[in-house]
Structure formats: C-alpha cells, structure tokens
Write a protein that holds these residues in place. Sequence first.
Motif, short mmCIF file in Angstrom:
data_model
loop_
_atom_site.label_atom_id
_atom_site.label_comp_id
_atom_site.label_asym_id
_atom_site.label_seq_id
_atom_site.Cartn_x
_atom_site.Cartn_y
_atom_site.Cartn_z
N VAL A 16 20.00 56.03 49.57
CA VAL A 16 20.90 56.78 48.68
C VAL A 16 20.64 56.37 47.24
O VAL A 16 20.69 55.18 46.91
N LYS A 17 20.36 57.34 46.40
CA LYS A 17 20.17 57.09 44.97
C LYS A 17 21.23 57.81 44.15
O LYS A 17 21.97 57.20 43.39
N ARG A 18 21.30 59.11 44.31
CA ARG A 18 22.27 59.92 43.57
C ARG A 18 23.43 60.26 44.50
O ARG A 18 23.20 60.75 45.60
N TRP A 19 24.66 60.06 44.02
CA TRP A 19 25.79 60.36 44.91
C TRP A 19 27.04 60.74 44.13
O TRP A 19 27.18 60.45 42.96
N ILE A 20 27.91 61.43 44.86
CA ILE A 20 29.21 61.87 44.35
C ILE A 20 30.27 61.19 45.21
O ILE A 20 30.21 61.24 46.44
N GLY A 21 31.25 60.56 44.58
CA GLY A 21 32.36 59.97 45.30
C GLY A 21 33.53 60.94 45.38
O GLY A 21 33.90 61.57 44.38
N VAL A 22 34.11 61.07 46.57
CA VAL A 22 35.30 61.90 46.78
C VAL A 22 36.37 61.01 47.38
O VAL A 22 36.15 60.38 48.42
N GLY A 23 37.53 60.94 46.74
CA GLY A 23 38.59 60.07 47.24
C GLY A 23 39.93 60.75 47.24
O GLY A 23 40.29 61.44 46.27
N HIS A 24 40.68 60.58 48.33
CA HIS A 24 42.03 61.13 48.43
C HIS A 24 43.05 60.00 48.35
O HIS A 24 42.91 58.98 49.01
N SER A 25 44.08 60.17 47.52
CA SER A 25 45.19 59.23 47.41
C SER A 25 44.69 57.84 47.02
O SER A 25 44.04 57.69 45.98
N CYS A 26 44.91 56.81 47.84
CA CYS A 26 44.41 55.49 47.47
C CYS A 26 42.89 55.44 47.53
O CYS A 26 42.27 54.53 46.95
N GLY A 27 42.25 56.41 48.20
CA GLY A 27 40.79 56.51 48.15
C GLY A 27 40.31 56.83 46.75
O GLY A 27 39.29 56.30 46.29
N ALA A 28 41.07 57.68 46.02
CA ALA A 28 40.75 57.97 44.62
C ALA A 28 40.96 56.72 43.78
O ALA A 28 40.16 56.40 42.89
N THR A 29 42.05 56.00 44.06
CA THR A 29 42.33 54.75 43.35
C THR A 29 41.16 53.79 43.47
O THR A 29 40.68 53.21 42.48
N MET A 30 40.68 53.62 44.69
CA MET A 30 39.62 52.63 44.94
C MET A 30 38.28 53.04 44.35
O MET A 30 37.50 52.17 43.93
N LEU A 31 37.99 54.32 44.28
CA LEU A 31 36.74 54.74 43.64
C LEU A 31 36.76 54.37 42.15
O LEU A 31 35.75 53.92 41.60
N LEU A 32 37.91 54.54 41.50
CA LEU A 32 38.00 54.15 40.09
C LEU A 32 37.97 52.64 39.94
O LEU A 32 37.38 52.11 38.99
N GLN A 33 38.60 51.92 40.86
CA GLN A 33 38.50 50.45 40.82
C GLN A 33 37.04 50.02 41.00
O GLN A 33 36.58 49.07 40.36
N LEU A 34 36.32 50.73 41.85
CA LEU A 34 34.92 50.40 42.11
C LEU A 34 34.07 50.58 40.86
O LEU A 34 33.34 49.67 40.45
N VAL A 35 34.15 51.76 40.22
CA VAL A 35 33.26 52.02 39.09
C VAL A 35 33.65 51.22 37.86
O VAL A 35 32.81 50.97 36.98
N SER A 36 34.92 50.81 37.77
CA SER A 36 35.34 50.02 36.61
C SER A 36 35.27 48.53 36.87
O SER A 36 35.54 47.73 35.97
N GLY A 37 34.92 48.14 38.11
CA GLY A 37 34.75 46.74 38.43
C GLY A 37 36.01 45.99 38.76
O GLY A 37 35.98 44.77 38.92
N LEU A 38 37.16 46.68 38.87
CA LEU A 38 38.42 46.01 39.20
C LEU A 38 38.36 45.50 40.64
O LEU A 38 38.30 46.28 41.59
N GLY A 39 38.36 44.20 40.80
CA GLY A 39 38.26 43.61 42.13
C GLY A 39 36.86 43.18 42.47
O GLY A 39 36.64 42.54 43.49
N LEU A 40 35.87 43.51 41.61
CA LEU A 40 34.48 43.14 41.88
C LEU A 40 33.94 42.24 40.77
O LEU A 40 32.73 42.04 40.66
N GLU A 41 34.83 41.67 39.98
CA GLU A 41 34.41 40.93 38.79
C GLU A 41 33.51 39.74 39.12
O GLU A 41 32.62 39.40 38.35
N ASP A 42 33.76 39.10 40.27
CA ASP A 42 32.98 37.91 40.59
C ASP A 42 31.84 38.17 41.56
O ASP A 42 31.23 37.26 42.09
N GLU A 43 31.55 39.46 41.79
CA GLU A 43 30.42 39.80 42.66
C GLU A 43 29.11 39.52 41.91
O GLU A 43 29.01 39.72 40.70
N SER A 44 28.09 39.12 42.64
CA SER A 44 26.80 38.79 42.00
C SER A 44 26.07 40.04 41.52
O SER A 44 25.24 39.99 40.63
N SER A 45 26.37 41.20 42.14
CA SER A 45 25.75 42.45 41.68
C SER A 45 26.81 43.54 41.65
O SER A 45 27.84 43.44 42.27
#
Length: 324
Positions: free
Chosen positions: A136-165
């Motif tokens: 997978v290289k190019r992708w579209i995220g689709v999220g419903h309710s807290c799924g939408a919340t988590m996609l935004l947390q993912l792309v903004s790094g909320l909760g992933l700050e200490d991940e190595s990548s």
Amino acid sequence: MVSTAYPRHIPSIRYSDSSDFFSRLQTLDVWLPRPLEQSDPANSLWIIYIHGGAWRDPLQDAKCVEPTLNRLFSESNASALRHVAGIASLNYRLSPYASHPTDPSSRFDRDRNVQHPTHVRDIARGIQYLQKEYGVKRWIGVGHSCGATMLLQLVSGLGLEDESSSLTGNTEQRGPEALILLEGIYNIPLLLRNHLPPTCPENISQIYRDFIVGAFGPDQAVYQSVSPVSGKYNTKQWSAGRLIVICHSYEDELVERAQRDVMCVALDREGWSIVMEAGDDEDEVRAEGRRVLNVRDLKGGHDWIWEDGEQIAKLVAEVVQRLT
C-alpha cells in the motif's frame, strides 16, 4: 472461507507481530476488486476503513464496512473502482464495557481493557502491515464516529509521539492522501459539556462519561490534549494530506454538529482551505501544496450512516475520482 473469485474477501488477517500475546482483535479484513498485480501501486488507491462504537462496542467491528462495499461494488461506481487496488477494514482492541447488555467485557480480557493511545497504535500497526504485505502506497482513510477521531489522531501524531517511526511524514510509510470523516468526535471536553444535565437526562450523561473514562482514563485534564482539535495538520506533520471531507447529519442523535464545526475551525487555523460543497471546478486538490477541506451534510441517524452505506460509497467514489 476465503473466496478465490473476484472481488475477493480475505478475512481476519492478523496484523500484530507480538509473539507473546495473540489478540483476536488485532486483525483486519481485505477485499480485492481484482488480482493485486493488476493494480499499479503508483496510480491506484487503497481505502482503509476504521469503524466506530465509542472505543468499546463489541458489536461494531471490521464488518461494519460491508454495507458500504455492497454499494461501492455496484455498477454505478465501476469507474471509481478501476482506481481502487483494495479495501481494508481494521479491528482494534477495545476499552472496557462491563455494562454491555449482551456481551459485557471481563476485567481479565486483555483485548477489551485498553485505553488511548492503544487503539490508535493498533490502527498504525494494521496500516504498517498493509504497507509491508500488500504494498500500500496511496490510500484514503474512512472513519465513522470514534473511527474518524482516531484517523485524525493518527495523522496528527496524537498518541504516537514516542513511536520510532510515523505514518505521516515517513516516505516509506505514507499517510493518507485524503480522509473521509463521518459523525466524528473531535473535542472531548465539548462532547461532555454538551451532554450534561439538564441538556440531557443524568443516565444519558453518565453513558458519555463512562465511555470517555473507559477510553481515556479519569483525568479530565488530558481530554483536551488528546482531542483532534489540538492536533497539528500541517505539511510537515502530514506530508501526504491533500483533502479532508468532514461530514455530519442533522439527524445524528448521538454526536452534535458542534463537533464538526470546531474541527473546521481547527483545520482552518492550520491552513486548510474550506469549501462547503464541491463544485465542478473544485479540483484544486490536484494543485501542488493545496490542502482542501470539504464540509458535507449527510442524512440519517448516527449509525444509519454506516448501516446503509450508500452515502459513504458515493463519497468514496467521488474522492477516488478527484485524487486520480
């Protein structure tokens, strides 16, 4: 049973690489419209779906995407599907729900006793698995309710700050080019304030408090910092981001429209260009450096949006066409 015909469904793929703990919820389902080698990774898109359920509902899972797929695989969306290499829908571990009427969680169940950021990290692992195993290289995220919340947390790094990548800035693990956000929760303190008595009965207010405490813990001081409105959505943080379609229904009985509105303000502050409805000439998404936020009205109740799937399928088909 795995189908060998196309479209092909491959269910319950384990994405965790943990050798000491087998999780029944760290799995994903994949649907392939055609053999994978017939889709050019550089010129086709994946759709990655994240279900809702207030971070805790065991009855909402990866199969929540199926009504959308039934609509998407119809003849009317055939042109968009030509540019779709695959669709994936992810499960993730859940927060406690001991009061669930038919399937209450046990405190001994490691799959149903997690808190943020575990949900988001599970989603990140699932996407990294898809990138490694399915190219997978190019992708579209689709999220419903807290799924939408988590996609935004993912792309903004909320909760992933200490991940190595990171999935957002690393060119080998690209973030989504677009997000379709449906009935999402973007400001947790606002959600709780808007469901305090006398606005709603005490028993309903308690339900909101319970699922937020279950997902994020009892310390209210952290709720704002983990809310997507507090995230960063600039090109440095989310280099692949080109389009966000943020959607809400006036008939949503569970999440108020104010959630959509405050997220639009946050994205406007981050430099996204707000377009209330896409017009025939609204393909500025293709312009280099252009980041477009579309605001859309949906119809139907909170869960009806995914239970019916027609509106989501139309949005997916439109976004695929705009990106390709």
